[in-house]
Design a protein around this motif. Structure first.
Motif, mmCIF file in Angstrom:
data_model
loop_
_atom_site.group_PDB
_atom_site.id
_atom_site.type_symbol
_atom_site.label_atom_id
_atom_site.label_comp_id
_atom_site.label_asym_id
_atom_site.label_seq_id
_atom_site.Cartn_x
_atom_site.Cartn_y
_atom_site.Cartn_z
ATOM 1 N N THR A 57 43.776 51.852 28.482
ATOM 2 C CA THR A 57 43.936 52.579 27.262
ATOM 3 C C THR A 57 42.467 52.699 26.635
ATOM 4 N N ASP A 58 42.322 53.718 25.739
ATOM 5 C CA ASP A 58 41.292 53.604 24.781
ATOM 6 C C ASP A 58 41.597 52.727 23.847
ATOM 7 N N ALA A 59 42.603 52.209 23.562
ATOM 8 C CA ALA A 59 42.760 51.131 22.281
ATOM 9 C C ALA A 59 42.199 49.705 22.602
ATOM 10 N N ASP A 60 41.605 49.332 21.448
ATOM 11 C CA ASP A 60 41.105 47.930 21.501
ATOM 12 C C ASP A 60 42.258 46.910 21.525
ATOM 13 N N PRO A 61 41.937 45.373 21.869
ATOM 14 C CA PRO A 61 42.990 44.742 21.933
ATOM 15 C C PRO A 61 43.848 44.401 20.930
ATOM 16 N N ALA A 74 58.777 39.788 24.830
ATOM 17 C CA ALA A 74 57.700 38.935 24.469
ATOM 18 C C ALA A 74 56.136 39.375 24.865
ATOM 19 N N HIS A 75 55.302 38.806 24.191
ATOM 20 C CA HIS A 75 53.937 39.296 24.365
ATOM 21 C C HIS A 75 52.920 38.138 24.204
ATOM 22 N N TRP A 76 51.785 38.013 25.028
ATOM 23 C CA TRP A 76 50.589 37.196 24.892
ATOM 24 C C TRP A 76 49.418 38.037 24.996
ATOM 25 N N ASP A 77 48.461 37.001 24.400
ATOM 26 C CA ASP A 77 47.037 37.656 24.435
ATOM 27 C C ASP A 77 45.996 36.656 24.903
ATOM 28 N N VAL A 78 46.378 36.017 26.028
ATOM 29 C CA VAL A 78 45.379 34.970 26.728
ATOM 30 C C VAL A 78 44.233 35.596 26.943
ATOM 31 N N GLY A 79 44.429 36.933 27.496
ATOM 32 C CA GLY A 79 43.451 37.542 28.145
ATOM 33 C C GLY A 79 42.539 38.577 27.096
ATOM 34 N N ARG A 80 42.771 38.322 25.680
ATOM 35 C CA ARG A 80 42.430 39.213 24.789
ATOM 36 C C ARG A 80 40.649 39.618 24.651
ATOM 37 N N ALA A 81 39.934 38.346 25.149
ATOM 38 C CA ALA A 81 38.583 38.171 25.323
ATOM 39 C C ALA A 81 38.176 39.339 26.435
ATOM 40 N N PHE A 82 38.843 39.388 27.169
ATOM 41 C CA PHE A 82 38.603 40.554 28.453
ATOM 42 C C PHE A 82 39.403 41.843 28.179
ATOM 43 N N GLY A 83 40.098 41.999 26.887
ATOM 44 C CA GLY A 83 40.565 43.320 26.570
ATOM 45 C C GLY A 83 42.107 43.482 27.090
ATOM 46 N N THR A 84 42.534 42.323 27.428
ATOM 47 C CA THR A 84 43.992 42.543 28.034
ATOM 48 C C THR A 84 45.063 41.795 27.357
ATOM 49 N N ILE A 85 46.142 42.486 27.214
ATOM 50 C CA ILE A 85 47.349 42.198 26.365
ATOM 51 C C ILE A 85 48.422 42.203 27.532
ATOM 52 N N ILE A 96 48.126 45.602 29.796
ATOM 53 C CA ILE A 96 47.279 46.587 29.195
ATOM 54 C C ILE A 96 45.974 46.320 28.840
ATOM 55 N N THR A 97 44.872 46.909 29.547
ATOM 56 C CA THR A 97 43.565 46.483 29.204
ATOM 57 C C THR A 97 42.782 47.643 28.710
ATOM 58 N N THR A 98 41.877 47.431 27.581
ATOM 59 C CA THR A 98 41.133 48.270 27.360
ATOM 60 C C THR A 98 40.178 48.745 28.342
ATOM 61 N N TYR A 99 39.685 50.255 28.337
ATOM 62 C CA TYR A 99 38.572 50.689 29.017
ATOM 63 C C TYR A 99 37.417 49.695 28.996
ATOM 64 N N ARG A 100 37.068 49.312 30.133
ATOM 65 C CA ARG A 100 35.986 48.509 30.388
ATOM 66 C C ARG A 100 34.631 49.130 31.456
ATOM 67 N N THR A 101 33.559 48.350 31.167
ATOM 68 C CA THR A 101 32.473 48.697 31.688
ATOM 69 C C THR A 101 31.500 47.376 32.045
ATOM 70 N N ASP A 102 32.223 46.568 32.819
ATOM 71 C CA ASP A 102 31.857 45.180 32.812
ATOM 72 C C ASP A 102 30.682 45.125 33.879
ATOM 73 N N THR A 108 23.955 34.849 33.421
ATOM 74 C CA THR A 108 25.087 33.986 33.275
ATOM 75 C C THR A 108 25.907 34.226 34.679
ATOM 76 N N ARG A 109 26.656 33.335 34.962
ATOM 77 C CA ARG A 109 27.596 33.176 35.920
ATOM 78 C C ARG A 109 29.106 33.771 35.777
ATOM 79 N N LYS A 110 29.237 34.641 34.734
ATOM 80 C CA LYS A 110 30.396 35.429 34.632
ATOM 81 C C LYS A 110 30.178 36.764 33.873
ATOM 82 N N PRO A 111 30.844 37.516 34.520
ATOM 83 C CA PRO A 111 30.192 39.151 33.803
ATOM 84 C C PRO A 111 30.466 39.236 32.561
ATOM 85 N N VAL A 112 29.479 39.971 32.063
ATOM 86 C CA VAL A 112 29.602 40.484 30.489
ATOM 87 C C VAL A 112 30.650 41.410 30.263
ATOM 88 N N VAL A 113 31.689 41.090 29.370
ATOM 89 C CA VAL A 113 32.775 42.200 28.980
ATOM 90 C C VAL A 113 32.318 43.120 28.315
#
Length: 474
Positions: A57-61, A74-85, A96-102, A108-113
């Protein structure tokens, strides 16, 4: 075209389901875009049941959460930092994840979100074209900017952008290519294979945990061989699992030893076949598959050429167990998995002594005791380790193992072999010998356990008599 029509019908049916319809309506009412994306769309065209429902989606977290919360069980936001609810709606789990261009920043050893602003932009930055398709909701418009349907129909694995760019954005995609090769039965294009070879060393910037998870997913596929061969052929395996390509020992012209690499892949194939045959309803057994793949990991280090040109690998079971454990620790596997895989490798040759002469009941008991909870896996690994083309030899080994399993079952029925313990427990030992807890109690326990293994159940009275005699002799 029939499969395409069937896929569209399946996607349309899914979109009309109460849960997805409610979700799509909620986003449309909020003025936000929503699309079913990735594996769900791909699997519909492959005729695979749709289990995981991923949306973008184009919506942010924060906006996603505000839209989803009123309609979710029920809902959870453990993936909020990656744009995922995540949420459960009408019993269905969705993400549901916000459009990304990682992308990786090279340090770093992790992709930048990074969040994107369009569906097409999100899709073209995905790993492979077959995963870069989406279904806009509620409009039911298929979006395929990179020709994913054509590649899917051709069973071809390629990237939306140039593979060098895609793998540069996230080097783990090179391992994902190997996994999808096995999972989907697709073939990578020459350009993809070339980029994997040229950029293999870029995998070093990916965290050990992500590499471990992708390797585990590959091994859990129905037939991992093709993906493993791709990792070896492109040089990636030399960096993430070097014990595997190291098995490509040079076979001497007189064939005094078999191709250990091919043998190991065949053992893995056969272990998976036996796993399905014996436990058809169970999930893929990662411990068994790792042990099958690495059971001969100690052979390169123990290879010796004896007089007459015969090649030997003495103690490769013990050496291999240590090498496998070391590699798995570096890949951050958990202790239980590491211990189980190493123990299976250490024990995988034990049975072959059974074919050289009948084991006593004591030897059978020790085999069961040493395997412990790994016994069923050891049964499968040992049977899978027979790859000889000599039919008579293969039959002889199979009959011998049938006999061993029958004896284990018989002894188990007679004396509850699966839980071998001395006839006296610690409290009884201390009472009989007048001891307090300490080292001597442990020694007495081990003495009685050896008696139990050697002679079977003795009964409390005879065990006590033997214990007293042992203690007096000390």
């Amino acid at each position: 075209m029939d499969s395409a029509a069937s896929a569209i019908a399946q996607l349309g049916s899914l979109a009309a389901s109460p849960q997805v319809s409610r979700l799509a309506t909620a986003f449309a009412t909020a003025g936000r875009e929503l699309a079913l994306v990735g594996g769900s769309v791909r699997d519909a065209f492959l005729g695979v049941p749709l289990n995981d429902l991923d949306f973008t989606t184009d919506a942010d977290p924060d906006a996603i959460l505000a839209i989803v919360a009123p309609i979710a069980d029920a809902h959870w936001d453990v993936g909020r930092a990656f744009g995922t609810i995540g949420a459960t709606i009408g019993g269905k789990t969705v993400e549901i994840t916000t459009y990304r261009t990682d992308a990786y920043d090279g340090e770093t050893r992790k992709p930048v979100v990074e969040f994107g602003d369009s569906l097409e932009g999100d899709l073209v930055r995905r790993d492979f074209t077959v995963n870069a398709m989406a279904l806009r909701l509620p409009q039911l418009v298929l979006v395929d900017p990179s020709g994913g349907i054509e590649d899917l129909m051709a069973r071809r694995l390629t990237t939306p952008s140039a593979p060098e760019v895609s793998f540069g954005d996230d080097p783990l995609r090179m391992m994902r290519a190997a996994r999808f090769t096995s999972q989907l039965g697709f073939t990578v294009t020459g350009e993809v294979a070339g980029a994997m070879t040229d950029l293999a060393d870029r995998i070093s910037i990916v965290s050990a945990e992500r590499v471990r998870d992708e390797l585990s997913r590959l091994l859990r596929t129905p037939s991992p061989r093709a993906g493993l061969e791709l990792l070896v052929g492109t040089g990636l395996a030399a960096l993430v699992l070097p014990e595997l390509p190291a098995l490509q020992l040079q076979v001497d012209e007189h064939h005094h030893h078999k191709d250990v690499y091919e043998h190991s892949l065949t053992v893995l194939d056969q272990a998976i076949d036996l796993e399905r045959e014996r436990h058809p309803d169970d999930a893929p057994d990662l411990v068994l598959r790792l042990a099958a793949l690495l059971h001969d990991a100690g052979k390169p280090a123990t290879k010796r050429i004896e007089p007459g040109g015969v090649v030997t690998f003495h103690h490769h079971d013990v050496v291999g167990a240590k090498l496998a454990a070391k590699r798995m620790r570096e890949l951050r596997f958990d202790k239980d998995t590491i211990g189980s895989v190493a123990r299976l490798i250490e024990l995988h040759l034990r049975f072959f002594g059974y074919t050289e002469g009948a084991w006593t009941d004591s030897a059978v008991r020790r085999y069961v005791r040493d395997a412990g909870p790994l016994l069923e896996r050891l049964h499968i690994l040992t049977r899978a380790d027979v790859t000889t083309r000599n039919r008579r030899k293969a039959d002889r080994l199979a009959f011998a193992y049938d006999d061993l399993e029958d004896r284990i079952a018989t002894l188990g029925e007679e004396e509850e072999l699966a839980a071998i313990r001395p006839d006296l427990d610690g409290e009884q030992i201390m009472a009989a010998l007048g001891l307090k807890p300490g080292r001597e109690v442990g020694e007495a326990y081990r003495f009685l356990l050896e008696l139990r293994l050697s002679e079977g159940p003795l009964g409390e009275e005879e065990a006590t008599r033997r214990l007293l005699a042992w203690h007096a002799a000390r």
